[in-house]
Design a protein around this motif. Sequence first.
Motif, short mmCIF file in Angstrom:
data_model
loop_
_atom_site.label_atom_id
_atom_site.label_comp_id
_atom_site.label_asym_id
_atom_site.label_seq_id
_atom_site.Cartn_x
_atom_site.Cartn_y
_atom_site.Cartn_z
N ASN A 293 0.83 -1.22 0.00
CA ASN A 293 0.00 0.00 0.00
C ASN A 293 0.86 1.26 0.00
O ASN A 293 0.52 2.23 -0.69
N ILE A 294 1.96 1.25 0.74
CA ILE A 294 2.85 2.41 0.76
C ILE A 294 3.47 2.63 -0.62
O ILE A 294 3.53 3.75 -1.11
N VAL A 295 3.90 1.56 -1.26
CA VAL A 295 4.51 1.67 -2.59
C VAL A 295 3.48 2.16 -3.60
O VAL A 295 3.77 3.03 -4.44
N LYS A 296 2.25 1.64 -3.54
CA LYS A 296 1.21 2.09 -4.46
C LYS A 296 0.92 3.57 -4.28
O LYS A 296 0.77 4.31 -5.26
N THR A 297 0.83 4.02 -3.05
CA THR A 297 0.57 5.43 -2.78
C THR A 297 1.71 6.31 -3.29
O THR A 297 1.48 7.37 -3.88
N THR A 298 2.94 5.86 -3.07
CA THR A 298 4.10 6.63 -3.53
C THR A 298 4.13 6.74 -5.04
O THR A 298 4.39 7.81 -5.59
N VAL A 299 3.84 5.65 -5.73
CA VAL A 299 3.84 5.66 -7.19
C VAL A 299 2.72 6.56 -7.72
O VAL A 299 2.93 7.34 -8.65
N LYS A 300 1.55 6.50 -7.12
CA LYS A 300 0.44 7.37 -7.53
C LYS A 300 0.80 8.84 -7.35
O LYS A 300 0.52 9.66 -8.22
N THR A 301 1.41 9.18 -6.21
CA THR A 301 1.78 10.55 -5.95
C THR A 301 2.84 11.03 -6.94
O THR A 301 2.74 12.14 -7.48
N ALA A 302 3.84 10.22 -7.19
CA ALA A 302 4.89 10.59 -8.14
C ALA A 302 4.31 10.77 -9.54
O ALA A 302 4.68 11.69 -10.27
#
Length: 69
Positions: free
Chosen positions: A22-31
């Motif tokens: 979930n953290i990685v998905k959120t980071t990728v979406k934000t980037a």
Amino acid sequence: MELILLIGALIVAWLLFTGLVNIVKTTVKTAFTIALVFLALYLIWGVNAGELWATVQSLPEMFFSLFDP
């Protein structure tokens, strides 16, 4: 006893794994969102990275100047 520890360890490992995903998905979406905004600013108005970064750095000053008497 060992079976209970194994089940507990598997549950903890699964929770950690899903949390990290979930953290990685959120980071990728934000980037990706930041990249899209920058691309739009560049293509539509010709704003380059230096101008954008300078404006971001001056945001606190701009904010406090709104409340300066």
